[in-house]
Motif scaffolding. Structure first.
Motif, PDB file in Angstrom:
ATOM      1  N   ASN A  97      16.537 -18.699 -47.924  1.00 49.50           N
ATOM      2  CA  ASN A  97      16.734 -19.162 -46.545  1.00 49.50           C
ATOM      3  C   ASN A  97      16.164 -20.556 -46.322  1.00 49.50           C
ATOM      4  O   ASN A  97      16.771 -21.395 -45.642  1.00 49.50           O
ATOM      5  N   ILE A  98      14.996 -20.790 -46.915  1.00 50.19           N
ATOM      6  CA  ILE A  98      14.360 -22.105 -46.749  1.00 50.19           C
ATOM      7  C   ILE A  98      15.184 -23.182 -47.445  1.00 50.19           C
ATOM      8  O   ILE A  98      15.420 -24.266 -46.911  1.00 50.19           O
ATOM      9  N   VAL A  99      15.637 -22.877 -48.666  1.00 45.94           N
ATOM     10  CA  VAL A  99      16.422 -23.846 -49.431  1.00 45.94           C
ATOM     11  C   VAL A  99      17.749 -24.135 -48.723  1.00 45.94           C
ATOM     12  O   VAL A  99      18.189 -25.292 -48.659  1.00 45.94           O
ATOM     13  N   ASP A 100      18.379 -23.086 -48.187  1.00 45.19           N
ATOM     14  CA  ASP A 100      19.624 -23.287 -47.439  1.00 45.19           C
ATOM     15  C   ASP A 100      19.412 -24.220 -46.264  1.00 45.19           C
ATOM     16  O   ASP A 100      20.293 -25.027 -45.906  1.00 45.19           O
ATOM     17  N   TYR A 101      18.245 -24.142 -45.657  1.00 43.87           N
ATOM     18  CA  TYR A 101      17.917 -25.007 -44.530  1.00 43.87           C
ATOM     19  C   TYR A 101      17.656 -26.443 -45.003  1.00 43.87           C
ATOM     20  O   TYR A 101      18.079 -27.408 -44.366  1.00 43.87           O
ATOM     21  N   LEU A 102      16.988 -26.571 -46.152  1.00 44.34           N
ATOM     22  CA  LEU A 102      16.580 -27.887 -46.626  1.00 44.34           C
ATOM     23  C   LEU A 102      17.747 -28.713 -47.162  1.00 44.34           C
ATOM     24  O   LEU A 102      17.749 -29.934 -47.038  1.00 44.34           O
ATOM     25  N   LEU A 117      10.233 -32.632 -40.823  1.00 42.33           N
ATOM     26  CA  LEU A 117      11.155 -31.506 -40.708  1.00 42.33           C
ATOM     27  C   LEU A 117      10.576 -30.432 -39.792  1.00 42.33           C
ATOM     28  O   LEU A 117       9.360 -30.217 -39.755  1.00 42.33           O
ATOM     29  N   ALA A 118      11.470 -29.759 -39.077  1.00 39.10           N
ATOM     30  CA  ALA A 118      11.056 -28.600 -38.276  1.00 39.10           C
ATOM     31  C   ALA A 118      11.208 -27.355 -39.142  1.00 39.10           C
ATOM     32  O   ALA A 118      12.321 -26.911 -39.426  1.00 39.10           O
ATOM     33  N   LEU A 119      10.097 -26.830 -39.603  1.00 41.99           N
ATOM     34  CA  LEU A 119      10.110 -25.666 -40.502  1.00 41.99           C
ATOM     35  C   LEU A 119       8.900 -24.802 -40.174  1.00 41.99           C
ATOM     36  O   LEU A 119       7.757 -25.217 -40.352  1.00 41.99           O
ATOM     37  N   SER A 120       9.162 -23.598 -39.676  1.00 42.50           N
ATOM     38  CA  SER A 120       8.081 -22.755 -39.155  1.00 42.50           C
ATOM     39  C   SER A 120       7.612 -21.723 -40.168  1.00 42.50           C
ATOM     40  O   SER A 120       8.382 -21.245 -41.004  1.00 42.50           O
ATOM     41  N   ASN A 121       6.317 -21.427 -40.050  1.00 39.98           N
ATOM     42  CA  ASN A 121       5.704 -20.295 -40.763  1.00 39.98           C
ATOM     43  C   ASN A 121       6.002 -20.297 -42.263  1.00 39.98           C
ATOM     44  O   ASN A 121       6.429 -19.292 -42.831  1.00 39.98           O
ATOM     45  N   THR A 122       5.784 -21.434 -42.891  1.00 35.64           N
ATOM     46  CA  THR A 122       5.986 -21.539 -44.337  1.00 35.64           C
ATOM     47  C   THR A 122       4.671 -21.952 -44.985  1.00 35.64           C
ATOM     48  O   THR A 122       4.057 -22.944 -44.579  1.00 35.64           O
ATOM     49  N   GLU A 123       4.237 -21.162 -45.977  1.00 31.29           N
ATOM     50  CA  GLU A 123       2.966 -21.464 -46.631  1.00 31.29           C
ATOM     51  C   GLU A 123       3.103 -22.646 -47.581  1.00 31.29           C
ATOM     52  O   GLU A 123       4.168 -22.903 -48.140  1.00 31.29           O
ATOM     53  N   VAL A 147       2.363 -29.741 -42.216  1.00 29.92           N
ATOM     54  CA  VAL A 147       1.590 -30.527 -41.260  1.00 29.92           C
ATOM     55  C   VAL A 147       1.024 -29.623 -40.162  1.00 29.92           C
ATOM     56  O   VAL A 147      -0.111 -29.787 -39.724  1.00 29.92           O
ATOM     57  N   SER A 148       1.836 -28.665 -39.717  1.00 24.32           N
ATOM     58  CA  SER A 148       1.418 -27.701 -38.706  1.00 24.32           C
ATOM     59  C   SER A 148       2.240 -26.436 -38.907  1.00 24.32           C
ATOM     60  O   SER A 148       3.040 -26.334 -39.840  1.00 24.32           O
ATOM     61  N   ASP A 149       2.054 -25.456 -38.036  1.00 20.04           N
ATOM     62  CA  ASP A 149       2.805 -24.202 -38.161  1.00 20.04           C
ATOM     63  C   ASP A 149       4.304 -24.400 -37.972  1.00 20.04           C
ATOM     64  O   ASP A 149       5.097 -23.556 -38.388  1.00 20.04           O
ATOM     65  N   SER A 150       4.699 -25.518 -37.363  1.00 24.25           N
ATOM     66  CA  SER A 150       6.125 -25.725 -37.097  1.00 24.25           C
ATOM     67  C   SER A 150       6.688 -27.004 -37.712  1.00 24.25           C
ATOM     68  O   SER A 150       7.876 -27.285 -37.564  1.00 24.25           O
ATOM     69  N   LYS A 151       5.846 -27.769 -38.425  1.00 20.41           N
ATOM     70  CA  LYS A 151       6.318 -29.048 -38.972  1.00 20.41           C
ATOM     71  C   LYS A 151       5.946 -29.195 -40.443  1.00 20.41           C
ATOM     72  O   LYS A 151       4.853 -28.809 -40.870  1.00 20.41           O
TER      73      LYS A 151
END
Length: 341
Positions: A209-214, A163-169, A142-146
């Motif tokens: 790292n992303i999966v661990d967060y999700l 979700l709060a998730l930054s800098n993910t393509e 949605v944005s650089d941080s969401k």
């Protein structure tokens, strides 16, 4: 046991009271209903029916009205389900099958149909999210941080979680989404736990790292989505009924119908596998002592998924309402089970 004559008199009184909302006297019965007995005989039988608890006399000089016990006998023994006309069936099917995808939209259309047909209050619950199967899942930047997590069930329920998730393509999110869908699709939501989600990690090792967060977020999100969603319509119809012309009484019922927790308790108190008719005090809610409800369940793939309920005064047309509730609940079962989709 009531005699055949008493049963005919009771049926006539209830039918007349449903039509007029006025206490019924013996002269009214003798004039309007061909029972072949005198007004005096009817009056004596009415007195006996009152003594037995089937009738009430609101005022000394007034006629009689049915008691809850009288209505119960009427519903159990004297009411026959009406048949729905072909035209009404076509109306119901055309509105429920009109390319509606989301369960919430189907529920909104259903309560509107019920209020249009019955002119009473309608409540519909949609399938509990955690009892449904996961059909699709998508992560959208949605944005650089969401990031927006979209969950779709096989019954058409859609849930969005931010979700709060930054800098993910987006291509990374697409890869994660596709892998999660391939592993989780077809599982009931309640059966998706940390263990089943964790099995995906080896397939997504490059995004560890992303999966661990999700994983914990998805786990907590799924746990939080197990409530019952209710849709209510027709509350204003109560004001047009004689029983609720007292605005103070109507206001208390309005407040009850706006309280989801109380409505869920009411739904949970009803049999989940069959049509149910509750009259007055049988409902178990003092505020609704002047009401009756007709409720039925609908199913997804043979399992109870949700309920529909019509609420109004005890003086309702039970035969017509039962037939409408039954037909709409059967149609909903077909829609949610994918028969018409």
């Amino acid at each position: 046991m009531l005699s055949d004559r008493q049963i005919k008199i009771l049926e006539a009184i209830i039918s007349d009271f449903i039509d007029t909302a006025q206490p019924v006297g013996s002269r009214t019965i003798s004039k309007k209903y061909p029972l072949g007995i005198s007004s005096a005989t009817i009056r004596n039988e009415m007195a006996d029916l009152e003594e037995l608890g089937y009738l009430l006399q609101p005022h000394t000089s007034a006629g009689r009205i049915p008691s809850d016990l009288g209505y119960r006998l009427y519903v159990d023994s004297l009411v026959y389900e009406n048949s729905i006309s072909s035209r009404d069936k076509e109306i119901i099917q055309s509105l429920l099958l009109n390319k509606i995808i989301e369960a919430g939209d189907i529920a909104k259309q259903t309560v509107k149909l019920l209020t249009d047909f019955t002119h009473l209050v309608a409540v519909v619950s949609i399938p509990k999210f955690n009892k449904c199967k996961l059909a699709n899942l998508k992560l959208i930047k949605v944005s650089d941080s969401k990031v927006l997590l979209i969950l779709v069930t096989d019954t058409g329920i859609v849930k969005n979680i931010q979700l709060a998730l930054s800098n993910t393509e987006q291509f990374v999110l697409d890869k994660i989404s596709d892998t999660m869908v391939s592993h989780l699709s077809g599982e009931t939501i309640e059966n998706i736990d940390v263990r089943s989600i964790s099995k995906m990690k080896e397939k997504l090792s490059m995004f560890g790292n992303i999966v661990d967060y999700l994983i914990p977020i998805l786990r907590d999100a799924l746990k939080s989505l197990n409530g019952t969603e209710l849709y209510v319509d027709g509350v204003s119809n109560l004001l047009s009924t004689f029983e609720f012309s007292d605005t103070e009484k109507a206001r208390h019922i309005f407040d009850f119908l706006k309280n989801d927790n109380q409505l869920v308790e009411l739904f949970d108190s009803l049999p989940s596998d069959k049509l149910s008719i509750k009259i007055g005090t049988e409902i178990g809610v003092e505020l609704l002592d002047d009401c009756s409800i007709v409720a039925s369940s609908y199913h997804v793939d043979g399992n109870n998924a949700g309920r529909i309920l019509v609420l109004g005064p005890k003086r309702m047309d039970y035969g017509a309402i039962v037939s409408t509730v039954n037909y709409i609940s059967n149609t909903l079962s077909d829609v949610f089970s994918g028969i018409y989709l």
